[in-house]
Design a protein around this motif. Structure first.
Motif, PDB file in Angstrom:
ATOM      1  N   PRO A 195       0.783  -1.234   0.000  1.00  0.00           N
ATOM      2  CA  PRO A 195       0.000   0.000   0.000  1.00  0.00           C
ATOM      3  C   PRO A 195       0.821   1.295   0.000  1.00  0.00           C
ATOM      4  N   VAL A 196       2.057   1.218   0.450  1.00  0.00           N
ATOM      5  CA  VAL A 196       2.926   2.406   0.444  1.00  0.00           C
ATOM      6  C   VAL A 196       4.027   2.159  -0.582  1.00  0.00           C
TER       7      VAL A 196
ATOM      8  N   ALA B 166       2.940  -0.361   7.380  1.00  0.00           N
ATOM      9  CA  ALA B 166       1.705   0.223   6.835  1.00  0.00           C
ATOM     10  C   ALA B 166       0.493  -0.324   7.582  1.00  0.00           C
TER      11      ALA B 166
ATOM     12  N   HIS C 231      -0.512   1.524  10.464  1.00  0.00           N
ATOM     13  CA  HIS C 231      -0.820   2.914  10.130  1.00  0.00           C
ATOM     14  C   HIS C 231       0.250   3.876  10.622  1.00  0.00           C
TER      15      HIS C 231
ATOM     16  N   SER D 174       3.360   7.288   6.197  1.00  0.00           N
ATOM     17  CA  SER D 174       2.656   8.244   5.336  1.00  0.00           C
ATOM     18  C   SER D 174       2.138   7.515   4.098  1.00  0.00           C
ATOM     19  N   LYS D 175       0.994   7.966   3.633  1.00  0.00           N
ATOM     20  CA  LYS D 175       0.390   7.323   2.450  1.00  0.00           C
ATOM     21  C   LYS D 175       0.443   8.235   1.223  1.00  0.00           C
ATOM     22  N   ARG D 176       1.303   9.234   1.243  1.00  0.00           N
ATOM     23  CA  ARG D 176       1.362  10.180   0.123  1.00  0.00           C
ATOM     24  C   ARG D 176       2.085   9.580  -1.081  1.00  0.00           C
ATOM     25  N   ASN D 177       1.522   8.532  -1.642  1.00  0.00           N
ATOM     26  CA  ASN D 177       2.161   7.854  -2.779  1.00  0.00           C
ATOM     27  C   ASN D 177       2.368   8.774  -3.972  1.00  0.00           C
TER      28      ASN D 177
ATOM     29  N   ASP E 191       1.155  12.776   8.058  1.00  0.00           N
ATOM     30  CA  ASP E 191       0.290  11.586   8.166  1.00  0.00           C
ATOM     31  C   ASP E 191       1.078  10.302   8.398  1.00  0.00           C
TER      32      ASP E 191
END
Lengths: 411, 81
Positions: free
Chosen positions: A48-49, A202, A205, A208-211, A226
């Protein structure tokens, strides 16, 4: 009376550069070492990241093919950084029994472990490499560095998650104070940008998820932070008694004035929101340094860019420094490097040493909208740092409730 | 079909070079793995497994201790192939 301990060599391989000079120049230039991970496993496992602070220079470009084959990537980073630091210190002549190593990792040889498990499943036990165990053990990096420089005064590995290499430096300080050794090579490394650890961080949580904007993802103290960004690399410092350094005419970067470790016993991952354990670590460090809170002029904060962690550290600092806190220049260099986990403390120690030695504090990038709950004096562009008797501290905290703090004084 | 001694020596030399960095032309039939080439038991096990893959032979663990020289290994592989 305590001995004066000094820094006589530094080395690093980081997401910003393959050595200290490049890393420092890019840090001062406000650049980011964070980028998209261009690897098959991202899509294969739908990780996811999709970004991290990947080493700027591949270890295979620096080490021999045999070293690459027999060392886990974490140990490769350790070797590269320790060799640079050792050479920078002038490759000191020291009795092997008077030379020690304190080299950390947070996770250990995770690539080796998981590759070996893949081999076992696909090709059976006879194809599992006989070097698997020495490559995956967490003391592997310290042992490799120790063999490389013939350190026979003890080779140790502090493992305390993201506090590991600051703890290693604190341990080195104590080791030198005993008088048992003259030089300690201290540092840390991490090579965990692998599908499993990335997915695991991930899953909690923490990341950071700013892909879509990796270079903007690590943003300590920003209202829109985040999570942290994983980084990889290694960093090493040659620490030495002042007496030994002066006797051999060594260049001295700064004094390592103290280092202390405390624990929260509060929660396995969450920091104590009151920050009392972290505060005790700062105060214990200052006591070792023979300093007061008034002496501290700069803090290289742990500040990973997680919503909870940055505030908890602020609370701890507020508890220690009170009304003096707004007058202290704080920087959060993970904004540029990402979080090197077990290597974080060592690279940030080098940044703190260079801030004192070069007279300039490196900036925190991506601070667009400072969190009003964290009213620190955050350095956002290189700031002159000159004066007499300057003292700076570097903080590291780790899952498990580990708090480690070290202090450096201008030399 | 049996492999020739020359073929096996060349292939073994490549495997040793890849594992240890020792130059291929230093891997000669009369060289002792431990005393001359300084190859430790961990590297030796990797070399053995890579030889099994490369030459399509089986080298039992109990046989490995008898392979003291490069020539011992080459002859074993030739006769097993």
């Amino acid at each position: 009376m305590s001995k004066k301990i000094v820094v006589t060599g530094i080395g690093a391989t980081t997401p910003l550069g393959g050595d200290v000079k490049t890393t420092w120049q890019r840090l001062l230039a406000g650049e980011s070492g964070i980028s998209t991970i261009e690897k098959e496993w991202i899509a294969q496992y739908e990780v996811p990241v999709t970004f991290a602070g990947q080493a700027a220079v591949a270890s295979a470009d620096v080490l021999t093919p045999q070293e690459v084959k027999r060392l886990d990537p974490s140990s490769q980073f350790a070797m590269i950084s320790a060799r640079e630091a050792w050479a920078d210190a002038g490759s000191p002549e020291v009795a092997p029994e008077r030379l020690a190593v304190e080299f950390s990792t947070g996770i250990g040889g995770v690539w080796t472990l998981l590759d070996a498990f893949d081999t076992l499943k696909e090709r059976g036990p006879r194809r599992v490499l006989p070097m698997t165990v020495p490559m995956l053990m967490p003391n592997g990096p310290a042992a490799a560095v120790g063999m490389d420089i013939a350190a026979r005064g003890g080779v140790r590995t502090a493992v305390s998650a993201c506090a590991s290499s600051t703890e290693a430096i604190a341990n080195a300080y104590n080791r030198l104070q005993t008088g048992e050794v003259d030089i300690v090579v201290a540092g840390g490394c991490e090579a965990a940008i692998h599908a499993l650890p990335v997915s695991a961080f991930a899953a909690m949580h923490a990341l950071s998820k700013r892909n879509d904007e990796p270079a903007r993802a690590s943003r300590p103290y920003d209202s829109n932070r985040d999570g942290f960004v994983m980084g990889e690399g290694g960093a090493a410092l040659v620490l030495e008694t002042e007496e030994h350094a002066l006797a051999r005419g060594a260049k001295i970067y700064a004094e390592l004035a103290g280092g202390a470790v405390t624990s929260d016993a509060y929660h396995i991952t969450a920091p104590d929101p009151e920050g009392s354990g972290a505060a005790r670590a700062v105060l214990a460090t200052l006591k070792q340094a023979g300093a007061t809170i008034e002496d501290v002029k700069h803090i290289n904060a742990h500040a990973t860019s997680t919503p909870v962690g940055d505030i908890a550290e602020y609370n701890a600092l507020k508890r220690v420094f009170g009304d003096l806190l707004p007058g202290i220049a704080v920087t959060a260099t993970k904004s540029s490097t990402g979080h090197l986990l077990g290597g974080a403390g060592a690279i940030e120690a080098i940044f703190t040493v260079l801030a004192l030695h070069e007279g300039v504090i490196p900036p925190t990038i991506n601070l667009d909208d400072q969190d009003p709950e964290i009213p620190l004096d955050v350095v956002v562009s290189p700031r002159e740092f000159k004066g007499e008797n300057l003292l700076a501290i570097s903080n590291s905290f780790g899952f498990g409730g580990h708090n480690a703090v070290i202090a450096f004084r201008k030399y | 079909m049996a492999l020739s001694q020359t073929e096996v020596l060349a292939g073994l030399a490549e495997i040793v070079n890849e594992e240890t960095g020792i130059a291929t032309d230093a891997v000669a039939l009369d060289k002792h793995f431990t005393n001359d080439l300084d190859i430790d038991s961990i590297s030796m096990m990797t070399i053995v497994v890579n030889c099994e893959d490369k030459f399509g032979v089986k080298i039992p663990d109990e046989e490995v201790k008898n392979l003291e020289t490069v020539g011992d290994a080459v002859n074993f592989i030739v006769s097993a192939s």
